[in-house]
Design a protein around this motif. Structure first.
Motif, PDB file in Angstrom:
ATOM      1  N   MET A   1      37.967 -26.206   8.108  1.00  0.00           N
ATOM      2  CA  MET A   1      36.654 -26.220   8.062  1.00  0.00           C
ATOM      3  C   MET A   1      36.349 -24.858   8.834  1.00  0.00           C
ATOM      4  O   MET A   1      36.691 -24.401   9.851  1.00  0.00           O
ATOM      5  N   ILE A   2      35.382 -24.089   8.322  1.00  0.00           N
ATOM      6  CA  ILE A   2      34.778 -22.961   8.933  1.00  0.00           C
ATOM      7  C   ILE A   2      33.313 -23.100   9.329  1.00  0.00           C
ATOM      8  O   ILE A   2      32.612 -23.483   8.385  1.00  0.00           O
ATOM      9  N   SER A   3      33.086 -22.935  10.616  1.00  0.00           N
ATOM     10  CA  SER A   3      31.611 -23.285  10.773  1.00  0.00           C
ATOM     11  C   SER A   3      31.097 -22.079  11.747  1.00  0.00           C
ATOM     12  O   SER A   3      32.081 -21.526  12.329  1.00  0.00           O
ATOM     13  N   ASP A   4      29.837 -21.920  12.044  1.00  0.00           N
ATOM     14  CA  ASP A   4      29.404 -20.819  12.933  1.00  0.00           C
ATOM     15  C   ASP A   4      29.162 -21.341  14.208  1.00  0.00           C
ATOM     16  O   ASP A   4      29.467 -22.490  14.597  1.00  0.00           O
ATOM     17  N   THR A   5      28.697 -20.633  15.115  1.00  0.00           N
ATOM     18  CA  THR A   5      28.409 -20.948  16.707  1.00  0.00           C
ATOM     19  C   THR A   5      27.474 -22.036  16.666  1.00  0.00           C
ATOM     20  O   THR A   5      27.477 -22.729  17.616  1.00  0.00           O
ATOM     21  N   ASN A   6      26.481 -22.278  15.708  1.00  0.00           N
ATOM     22  CA  ASN A   6      25.316 -23.406  15.695  1.00  0.00           C
ATOM     23  C   ASN A   6      25.991 -24.719  14.751  1.00  0.00           C
ATOM     24  O   ASN A   6      25.089 -25.410  14.591  1.00  0.00           O
ATOM     25  N   LYS A   7      27.299 -24.629  14.736  1.00  0.00           N
ATOM     26  CA  LYS A   7      28.250 -25.771  13.951  1.00  0.00           C
ATOM     27  C   LYS A   7      27.484 -26.070  12.586  1.00  0.00           C
ATOM     28  O   LYS A   7      27.619 -26.973  12.017  1.00  0.00           O
ATOM     29  N   ARG A   8      27.099 -24.758  11.870  1.00  0.00           N
ATOM     30  CA  ARG A   8      26.825 -24.847  10.513  1.00  0.00           C
ATOM     31  C   ARG A   8      28.180 -24.734   9.643  1.00  0.00           C
ATOM     32  O   ARG A   8      28.823 -23.735   9.973  1.00  0.00           O
ATOM     33  N   ILE A   9      28.609 -25.784   8.916  1.00  0.00           N
ATOM     34  CA  ILE A   9      29.746 -25.680   7.980  1.00  0.00           C
ATOM     35  C   ILE A   9      29.645 -24.609   6.885  1.00  0.00           C
ATOM     36  O   ILE A   9      28.546 -24.746   6.120  1.00  0.00           O
ATOM     37  N   TYR A  10      30.347 -23.756   6.792  1.00  0.00           N
ATOM     38  CA  TYR A  10      29.954 -22.697   5.733  1.00  0.00           C
ATOM     39  C   TYR A  10      31.469 -22.891   4.678  1.00  0.00           C
ATOM     40  O   TYR A  10      31.119 -22.689   3.449  1.00  0.00           O
TER      41      TYR A  10
END
Length: 71
Positions: A1-10
Motif C-alpha cells: 500500500m502506498i500512501s502520502d503523509t496525509n494517509k491518503r492511499i494512492y
C-alpha cells in the motif's frame, strides 16, 4: 500500500506488479506478508526491497576508483 503523509492511499496491490503514477511528494510504503509457518516469516526479517523508477532528468553522480573516497 502506498500512501502520502496525509494517509491518503494512492495504490494497493498484491503479488502481481502494477504501475502507479504518483505526484511529487513524500510517500509511505507498507508491505504485509502472511504465512501459516512463522519460521518462513522469520527468514524474511532482513528482506531487501527494490523499487525501480525512471528519472525525469539526468542526475550527475561522482564516481571513485577506490573505496577510500573523500567528498
Amino acid at each position: 500500500m502506498i500512501s502520502d503523509t496525509n494517509k491518503r492511499i494512492y495504490a494497493m496491490g498484491d503479488v502481481y506488479p502494477n504501475f502507479s503514477k504518483l505526484p511529487k511528494g513524500e510517500y509511505n510504503l507498507q508491505l504485509y506478508l502472511r504465512h501459516d509457518n512463522v519460521q518462513y516469516l522469520e527468514k524474511l526479517k532482513q528482506l531487501v526491497l527494490f523499487i525501480e523508477r525512471n528519472l525525469e532528468e539526468k542526475v550527475c553522480m561522482p564516481c571513485f576508483s577506490s573505496l577510500n573516497c573523500e567528498v
